[in-house]
Design a protein around this motif. Sequence first.
Motif, PDB file in Angstrom:
ATOM      1  N   ARG A  88     -43.670  24.344  57.958  1.00 25.14           N
ATOM      2  CA  ARG A  88     -43.084  23.024  58.212  1.00 25.14           C
ATOM      3  C   ARG A  88     -41.562  23.088  58.144  1.00 25.14           C
ATOM      4  NH1 ARG A  88     -47.304  21.562  54.789  1.00 25.14           N
ATOM      5  NH2 ARG A  88     -45.830  21.094  53.124  1.00 25.14           N
ATOM      6  N   ALA A  89     -41.018  23.881  57.225  1.00 25.37           N
ATOM      7  CA  ALA A  89     -39.564  24.042  57.120  1.00 25.37           C
ATOM      8  C   ALA A  89     -39.016  24.695  58.389  1.00 25.37           C
ATOM      9  CB  ALA A  89     -39.201  24.874  55.889  1.00 25.37           C
ATOM     10  N   TRP A  90     -39.698  25.728  58.900  1.00 25.89           N
ATOM     11  CA  TRP A  90     -39.241  26.382  60.131  1.00 25.89           C
ATOM     12  C   TRP A  90     -39.236  25.390  61.293  1.00 25.89           C
ATOM     13  CZ3 TRP A  90     -40.533  27.357  65.135  1.00 25.89           C
ATOM     14  CH2 TRP A  90     -39.808  28.353  65.788  1.00 25.89           C
ATOM     15  N   ILE A  91     -40.300  24.616  61.423  1.00 27.08           N
ATOM     16  CA  ILE A  91     -40.389  23.628  62.505  1.00 27.08           C
ATOM     17  C   ILE A  91     -39.249  22.616  62.369  1.00 27.08           C
ATOM     18  CG2 ILE A  91     -41.773  21.737  63.446  1.00 27.08           C
ATOM     19  CD1 ILE A  91     -44.283  23.453  62.609  1.00 27.08           C
ATOM     20  N   GLY A  92     -38.963  22.186  61.150  1.00 28.21           N
ATOM     21  CA  GLY A  92     -37.882  21.240  60.917  1.00 28.21           C
ATOM     22  C   GLY A  92     -36.514  21.799  61.261  1.00 28.21           C
ATOM     23  N   ARG A  93     -36.334  23.090  61.088  1.00 28.14           N
ATOM     24  CA  ARG A  93     -35.049  23.743  61.388  1.00 28.14           C
ATOM     25  C   ARG A  93     -34.891  24.107  62.856  1.00 28.14           C
ATOM     26  NH1 ARG A  93     -34.445  27.899  56.271  1.00 28.14           N
ATOM     27  NH2 ARG A  93     -34.635  26.307  54.666  1.00 28.14           N
ATOM     28  N   HIS A  94     -35.955  23.995  63.621  1.00 27.99           N
ATOM     29  CA  HIS A  94     -35.921  24.357  65.040  1.00 27.99           C
ATOM     30  C   HIS A  94     -36.410  23.184  65.901  1.00 27.99           C
ATOM     31  CE1 HIS A  94     -35.927  28.204  62.932  1.00 27.99           C
ATOM     32  NE2 HIS A  94     -35.227  28.635  63.964  1.00 27.99           N
ATOM     33  N   PRO A  95     -35.722  22.036  65.838  1.00 30.74           N
ATOM     34  CA  PRO A  95     -36.194  20.860  66.582  1.00 30.74           C
ATOM     35  C   PRO A  95     -36.144  21.039  68.100  1.00 30.74           C
ATOM     36  CG  PRO A  95     -34.026  20.446  65.661  1.00 30.74           C
ATOM     37  CD  PRO A  95     -34.496  21.777  65.114  1.00 30.74           C
ATOM     38  N   ALA A  96     -35.334  21.958  68.584  1.00 30.81           N
ATOM     39  CA  ALA A  96     -35.234  22.177  70.029  1.00 30.81           C
ATOM     40  C   ALA A  96     -36.359  23.057  70.560  1.00 30.81           C
ATOM     41  CB  ALA A  96     -33.880  22.809  70.366  1.00 30.81           C
ATOM     42  N   CYS A  97     -37.184  23.566  69.665  1.00 27.58           N
ATOM     43  CA  CYS A  97     -38.299  24.427  70.100  1.00 27.58           C
ATOM     44  C   CYS A  97     -39.256  23.588  70.950  1.00 27.58           C
ATOM     45  CB  CYS A  97     -39.026  25.003  68.879  1.00 27.58           C
ATOM     46  SG  CYS A  97     -40.377  26.089  69.338  1.00 27.58           S
ATOM     47  N   ASP A  98     -39.521  24.042  72.157  1.00 28.35           N
ATOM     48  CA  ASP A  98     -40.343  23.280  73.092  1.00 28.35           C
ATOM     49  C   ASP A  98     -41.819  23.683  73.062  1.00 28.35           C
ATOM     50  OD1 ASP A  98     -39.997  25.763  74.198  1.00 28.35           O
ATOM     51  OD2 ASP A  98     -39.541  25.042  76.209  1.00 28.35           O
ATOM     52  N   ALA A  99     -42.239  24.262  71.963  1.00 28.61           N
ATOM     53  CA  ALA A  99     -43.642  24.667  71.849  1.00 28.61           C
ATOM     54  C   ALA A  99     -44.535  23.428  71.836  1.00 28.61           C
ATOM     55  CB  ALA A  99     -43.862  25.473  70.581  1.00 28.61           C
ATOM     56  N   THR A 100     -45.689  23.549  72.438  1.00 27.77           N
ATOM     57  CA  THR A 100     -46.643  22.446  72.429  1.00 27.77           C
ATOM     58  C   THR A 100     -47.674  22.610  71.318  1.00 27.77           C
ATOM     59  OG1 THR A 100     -47.989  23.610  74.064  1.00 27.77           O
ATOM     60  CG2 THR A 100     -46.399  22.000  74.897  1.00 27.77           C
ATOM     61  N   THR A 101     -47.801  23.826  70.805  1.00 25.08           N
ATOM     62  CA  THR A 101     -48.793  24.113  69.768  1.00 25.08           C
ATOM     63  C   THR A 101     -48.170  24.988  68.690  1.00 25.08           C
ATOM     64  OG1 THR A 101     -50.556  24.102  71.439  1.00 25.08           O
ATOM     65  CG2 THR A 101     -51.073  25.109  69.326  1.00 25.08           C
ATOM     66  N   PHE A 102     -48.425  24.614  67.448  1.00 25.15           N
ATOM     67  CA  PHE A 102     -48.058  25.441  66.296  1.00 25.15           C
ATOM     68  C   PHE A 102     -49.354  25.768  65.574  1.00 25.15           C
ATOM     69  CE2 PHE A 102     -44.308  22.808  67.047  1.00 25.15           C
ATOM     70  CZ  PHE A 102     -43.306  23.762  67.076  1.00 25.15           C
ATOM     71  N   ARG A 103     -49.508  27.034  65.182  1.00 28.19           N
ATOM     72  CA  ARG A 103     -50.733  27.389  64.467  1.00 28.19           C
ATOM     73  C   ARG A 103     -50.446  28.495  63.459  1.00 28.19           C
ATOM     74  NH1 ARG A 103     -53.091  30.451  69.633  1.00 28.19           N
ATOM     75  NH2 ARG A 103     -52.510  32.542  68.951  1.00 28.19           N
ATOM     76  N   ALA A 104     -51.367  28.651  62.538  1.00 30.88           N
ATOM     77  CA  ALA A 104     -51.296  29.706  61.531  1.00 30.88           C
ATOM     78  C   ALA A 104     -52.301  30.783  61.897  1.00 30.88           C
ATOM     79  CB  ALA A 104     -51.596  29.144  60.147  1.00 30.88           C
ATOM     80  N   ASP A 105     -51.795  31.967  62.211  1.00 29.07           N
ATOM     81  CA  ASP A 105     -52.638  33.108  62.532  1.00 29.07           C
ATOM     82  C   ASP A 105     -52.609  34.091  61.368  1.00 29.07           C
ATOM     83  OD1 ASP A 105     -52.758  31.875  65.002  1.00 29.07           O
ATOM     84  OD2 ASP A 105     -52.112  33.629  66.142  1.00 29.07           O
ATOM     85  N   ALA A 106     -53.495  35.045  61.400  1.00 29.95           N
ATOM     86  CA  ALA A 106     -53.500  36.120  60.415  1.00 29.95           C
ATOM     87  C   ALA A 106     -53.754  37.430  61.137  1.00 29.95           C
ATOM     88  CB  ALA A 106     -54.568  35.888  59.358  1.00 29.95           C
ATOM     89  N   VAL A 107     -53.159  38.478  60.613  1.00 31.36           N
ATOM     90  CA  VAL A 107     -53.448  39.829  61.094  1.00 31.36           C
ATOM     91  C   VAL A 107     -53.825  40.642  59.867  1.00 31.36           C
ATOM     92  CG1 VAL A 107     -52.568  41.915  62.199  1.00 31.36           C
ATOM     93  CG2 VAL A 107     -51.874  39.676  63.069  1.00 31.36           C
ATOM     94  N   PHE A 108     -55.002  41.226  59.924  1.00 30.93           N
ATOM     95  CA  PHE A 108     -55.520  42.017  58.814  1.00 30.93           C
ATOM     96  C   PHE A 108     -55.411  43.493  59.174  1.00 30.93           C
ATOM     97  CE2 PHE A 108     -57.821  37.950  58.895  1.00 30.93           C
ATOM     98  CZ  PHE A 108     -57.302  37.422  57.726  1.00 30.93           C
TER      99      PHE A 108
END
Length: 125
Positions: A88-108
């Motif tokens: 949420r902090a990253w999204i708040g610091r990058h308001p110009a980001c034009d992404a339509t989807t934000f998600r949490a992924d994992a790599v094991f």
Amino acid sequence: MPETREAERRRITERRGRSAEALALMALMLKGYRPLGLRFRAAGGEIDLIVRRGGTVAFVEVKARGTLESAQGAIDARKIARFSRAARAWIGRHPACDATTFRADAVFVSPRAWPRHVADAFPIC
């Protein structure tokens, strides 16, 4: 003497973590993702990798363990809460980001196995 062993253990763990993150990033790049950030820290949490593919920005948690199964079990509720605050902090610091989807992924990551990427592995709460 115990402090020296603990410091050495931390250094080894740090190196393994960085190697796992590099391997995870390579695997994601082969899938068409491009890196936006590495080891982003904010709000008491850390995001190992931030990558983008098309209109999706994925915040990625990398877990390296002896087996893929134990790596998958290493993400608990406390980790998710801290990870989510950082996202949420990253999204708040990058308001110009034009992404339509934000998600949490994992790599094991585990020895002798290709990294396992799980898209939308857990919710960003």
